[in-house]
Design an enzyme around this catalytic site. Structure first.
Site, PDB file in Angstrom:
ATOM      1  N   GLU A   1      -0.832   4.301  -7.821  1.00  0.00           N
ATOM      2  CA  GLU A   1      -0.504   5.283  -6.793  1.00  0.00           C
ATOM      3  C   GLU A   1       0.828   5.919  -7.177  1.00  0.00           C
ATOM      4  O   GLU A   1       1.803   5.205  -7.433  1.00  0.00           O
ATOM      5  CB  GLU A   1      -0.425   4.586  -5.419  1.00  0.00           C
TER       6      GLU A   1
ATOM      7  N   ARG B   1      -7.688  11.692  -7.850  1.00  0.00           N
ATOM      8  CA  ARG B   1      -8.707  10.898  -7.164  1.00  0.00           C
ATOM      9  C   ARG B   1     -10.066  11.584  -7.216  1.00  0.00           C
ATOM     10  O   ARG B   1     -11.083  10.929  -7.252  1.00  0.00           O
ATOM     11  CB  ARG B   1      -8.279  10.701  -5.712  1.00  0.00           C
TER      12      ARG B   1
ATOM     13  N   LYS C   1       0.872  -1.177   0.000  1.00  0.00           N
ATOM     14  CA  LYS C   1       0.000   0.000   0.000  1.00  0.00           C
ATOM     15  C   LYS C   1       0.904   1.220   0.000  1.00  0.00           C
ATOM     16  O   LYS C   1       1.499   1.576   1.016  1.00  0.00           O
ATOM     17  CB  LYS C   1      -0.916   0.002   1.223  1.00  0.00           C
TER      18      LYS C   1
HETATM   19  P1  ATP Z   1      -9.998   5.887   0.423  1.00  0.00           P
HETATM   20  O1  ATP Z   1      -9.235   6.040  -0.849  1.00  0.00           O
HETATM   21  O2  ATP Z   1     -10.261   4.461   0.788  1.00  0.00           O
HETATM   22  O3  ATP Z   1     -11.168   6.803   0.560  1.00  0.00           O
HETATM   23  P2  ATP Z   1      -7.872   7.247   1.669  1.00  0.00           P
HETATM   24  O4  ATP Z   1      -7.717   8.086   0.455  1.00  0.00           O
HETATM   25  O5  ATP Z   1      -7.907   7.898   3.008  1.00  0.00           O
HETATM   26  O6  ATP Z   1      -9.150   6.349   1.604  1.00  0.00           O
HETATM   27  P3  ATP Z   1      -6.582   4.934   2.464  1.00  0.00           P
HETATM   28  O7  ATP Z   1      -7.764   4.602   3.245  1.00  0.00           O
HETATM   29  O8  ATP Z   1      -5.328   5.105   3.228  1.00  0.00           O
HETATM   30  O9  ATP Z   1      -6.741   6.204   1.595  1.00  0.00           O
HETATM   31  O10 ATP Z   1      -6.352   3.782   1.378  1.00  0.00           O
HETATM   32  C1  ATP Z   1      -6.871   3.666   0.116  1.00  0.00           C
HETATM   33  C2  ATP Z   1      -5.919   4.314  -0.897  1.00  0.00           C
HETATM   34  O11 ATP Z   1      -4.669   3.621  -0.939  1.00  0.00           O
HETATM   35  C3  ATP Z   1      -6.376   4.219  -2.337  1.00  0.00           C
HETATM   36  O12 ATP Z   1      -7.331   5.198  -2.624  1.00  0.00           O
HETATM   37  C4  ATP Z   1      -5.084   4.404  -3.113  1.00  0.00           C
HETATM   38  O13 ATP Z   1      -4.876   5.781  -3.336  1.00  0.00           O
HETATM   39  C5  ATP Z   1      -4.005   3.935  -2.156  1.00  0.00           C
HETATM   40  N1  ATP Z   1      -3.242   2.736  -2.589  1.00  0.00           N
HETATM   41  C6  ATP Z   1      -1.923   2.557  -2.375  1.00  0.00           C
HETATM   42  N2  ATP Z   1      -1.499   1.390  -2.845  1.00  0.00           N
HETATM   43  C7  ATP Z   1      -2.562   0.764  -3.393  1.00  0.00           C
HETATM   44  C8  ATP Z   1      -2.750  -0.506  -4.032  1.00  0.00           C
HETATM   45  N3  ATP Z   1      -1.766  -1.375  -4.205  1.00  0.00           N
HETATM   46  N4  ATP Z   1      -4.013  -0.799  -4.450  1.00  0.00           N
HETATM   47  C9  ATP Z   1      -5.035   0.073  -4.283  1.00  0.00           C
HETATM   48  N5  ATP Z   1      -4.910   1.275  -3.675  1.00  0.00           N
HETATM   49  C10 ATP Z   1      -3.682   1.626  -3.235  1.00  0.00           C
END
Ligand code: ATP
Length: 601
Positions: free
Chosen positions: A316, A286, A266
């Site tokens: 990402e 996004r 991630k």
């Molecule tokens: P969300 O996107 O779920 O609303 P957020 O923007 O606060 O929440 P996180 O909850 O930390 O982010 O995690 C999701 C985000 O992680 C994804 O939107 C993407 O941007 C990121 N990400 C990083 N690595 C990956 C991966 N391998 N697959 C999918 N997403 C990833």
């Protein structure tokens, strides 16, 4: 401007062709007055549905954008970009009042739309919605030398033809602050109502998730009906709304839910979609904005490494030093989001897009294909090139908890945020949070591992030291998707520097309103209310039940609240208010927290 040839996304019907002029601005303003008076979702949907049903196709499309406070979809709409000061100038011009008198009224009312509404005549000149739209478009696209004066002149001309009530909303649209209490979810419902068939909601929503363009959805609905909505496909040049991940308590729970699954690092950067259309590349953030000009190395790598004429990849983007193989921390990576000094920034903070999904390639849409198939196609499509700005995220396919845990520890020790665990036969759930993707973050063993993205809805002056800044704490809410409302979950009094508090107050004052905003549920009464606009990341010790907050109350005496909340980082510019953490997620986080507490006993 986007790089490599394509100046704008493939479709944004902003021209005059096919325009008819059936719907008057007076009817629109009357409906907006009724919307402003109500906060009941069903009433809002009925009023807007009725108005949309009366509109011709081209009007319906524009009306939808105007309800969103824009002139087109987020990725290709020109910004109207008029500051209150310029609008005051135009109002003075159009009414013959002095600028001083207008400024005086503005200081009292706090909203230029209200001011114009009060001083313009009650009757307008029968202007149509389309005329208003095109005049706003002319204002937005005026450029070059003397653009400012031209904009003021065009706005004054428009105001001379408007009634007070019409001007009230037109000026609010021009500021991007319509404040009708109508979010995208309500517009989607209203579209279904306008077609006389609420069961179309799901097909309408799907079309929106694949196009990010509510005006286009309206057009497809009207012109092609249900069959058109059902055959609608994602297409390069139009951002797909992102699939989102759920949380679980542990790697074991992830495996229990998914069985054999695909784990990936991630990365902690920002999400990007790269769209190839022949020799052109579009990059989308996004929140569906076109950011093509900002990341030239990713656009170039897409052209060099993606072996398809047209494709949509998602990944990402992370700051990455090829010489040492080091990832840069989020705070450094995000500096690349700036629109200025792109070349210098590119040199200082090179980016690498770790592609993790394939949504489209050469005429085939991959969204409903299982992850294994999407991944195999992604691997075939992208030519790996050492040190380039486009790479594939590595994957581990496993059903073994120890192996998963080891992968997690490895990623964290490399400085990453954790891992994503994905269902092997799962589709790409555009615009929805599902258990096809699960996030396991660093610190998941702690009580409240994840941060919460909150929308600011007001602030309190505070006492003591901070009172000198005129802001002591922030009233923050989460999003209730089902009701399209923002419900408070925390009062945040820490996490900002002195300068941060001052800056925050300046920003919130621009969105302040004299009463509780239409879509906000709150028990607490802040000193200053503001329209839900800014999303901030909040760390807390735990989630508790509390009578002081509205989140998830659902008729109960207590809602959910964050204990010891503090802001981390600054405003999340990549999220719209509707992208904040949802009430459902808070309830799920509360469940996980309880599970941890009992398993720790
Ligand atoms: P969300 O996107 O779920 O609303 P957020 O923007 O606060 O929440 P996180 O909850 O930390 O982010 O995690 C999701 C985000 O992680 C994804 O939107 C993407 O941007 C990121 N990400 C990083 N690595 C990956 C991966 N391998 N697959 C999918 N997403 C990833």
């Amino acid at each position: 401007m986007p790089l490599f040839g394509i100046g704008s996304a493939p479709r944004c019907a902003l021209g005059y062709e096919g325009d008819t002029m059936a719907l008057s601005m007076r009817e629109v303003a009357e409906a907006f007055v009724a919307l402003e008076k109500s906060s009941r979702r069903t009433t809002l949907v009925a009023i807007l549905g009725d108005l949309l049903a009366r509109a011709e196709t081209a009007e319906m499309e524009r009306l939808v954008y105007l309800c969103q406070g824009r002139l087109g979809p987020p990725f290709s709409a020109p910004e109207i970009g008029l500051q209150a000061k310029l609008m005051m100038h135009a109002v003075a011009d159009a009414t013959g009042c002095t600028e001083e008198a207008i400024r005086h009224l503005y200081d009292e009312r706090g909203d230029i739309g209200t001011v114009a509404g009060e001083i313009l005549p009650a009757e307008g000149r029968g202007i149509s919605l389309m005329e208003v739209y095109h005049q706003l478009l002319a204002i937005a696209t005026a450029s070059g030398r003397g653009a400012q004066a031209q904009k003021i002149g065009l706005l004054a001309d428009l105001l001379r033809r408007l009634s007070g009530p019409e001007a009230r909303y037109v000026l609010r649209i021009a500021q991007g602050r319509l404040r009708l209490g109508v979010g995208d979810a309500t517009i989607l419902d209203a579209l279904a109502t306008s077609a006389g068939d609420p069961s179309l909601k799901e097909a309408i929503e799907r079309c929106y998730n694949l196009s990010s363009d509510l005006g286009l959805v309206a057009r497809v609905l009207r012109e092609e009906g249900e069959p058109g909505l059902r055959r609608f496909q994602a297409r390069p040049g139009r951002p797909v709304r992102p699939a989102l991940a759920q949380r679980v308590a542990s790697p074991e729970e992830a495996l229990r839910r998914l069985g054999r699954c695909q784990a990936e690092p991630k990365y902690d950067g920002f999400r990007l979609q790269t769209h190839r259309v022949g020799d052109a590349v579009h990059l989308f953030s996004r929140n569906m904005e076109d950011v093509s000009g900002q990341f030239p190395e990713i656009a170039e790598a897409t052209l060099r490494q993606v072996g398809a004429e047209s494709a949509i990849l998602e990944g990402e983007a992370v700051g990455y030093l090829p010489e040492t193989g080091e990832y840069l921390p989020f705070q450094v990576t995000v500096q690349r989001r700036r629109k200025h000094r792109v070349e210098a920034m590119q040199e200082a903070i090179p980016l690498r897009l770790f592609a993790f999904d394939l949504l489209y390639a050469d005429g085939r849409e991959f969204l409903t294909a299982p992850l294994t198939e999407r991944r195999a196609a992604l691997e075939r499509l992208v030519t790996p090139t050492p040190d380039s700005a486009l790479a594939l995220s590595p994957v581990l396919v496993t059903d073994d908890a120890t192996e998963l845990e080891r992968f997690f520890d490895e990623m964290v020790s490399e400085g990453l945020e954790g891992i994503m665990v994905k269902r092997l036969d799962g589709a790409y759930t555009a615009g929805a949070r599902s258990f096809n993707w699960i996030k396991l973050k660093r610190g998941y063993r702690a009580e409240l591992a994840d941060t919460v993205d909150c929308v600011l809805v007001g602030y309190l002056y505070g006492r003591g030291q901070r009172a000198r800044f005129g802001i002591g704490s922030l009233l923050a809410a989460v999003y209730d998707e089902k009701r399209d409302r923002f419900q408070t979950v925390a009062k945040i009094g820490s996490g900002l520097s002195d300068e941060g508090w001052v800056k925050m107050r300046e920003l919130l004052d621009q969105d302040s309103v004299p009463h509780r905003p239409a879509r906000v549920d709150s028990v607490l009464q802040p000193d200053v209310w503001c329209e839900p606009h800014y999303v901030v990341e909040v760390q807390a010790d735990e989630i508790t039940r509390s009578p002081l907050h509205a989140a998830g109350r659902d008729g109960e005496p207590t809602g959910y609240a964050l204990r010891f909340p503090r802001m981390v980082g600054w405003i999340r510019a990549d999220k719209h208010p509707e992208d904040a953490t949802t009430v459902e997620e808070i309830i799920e986080m509360f469940r996980i927290q309880r599970l941890r507490a009992t398993s720790a006993l």
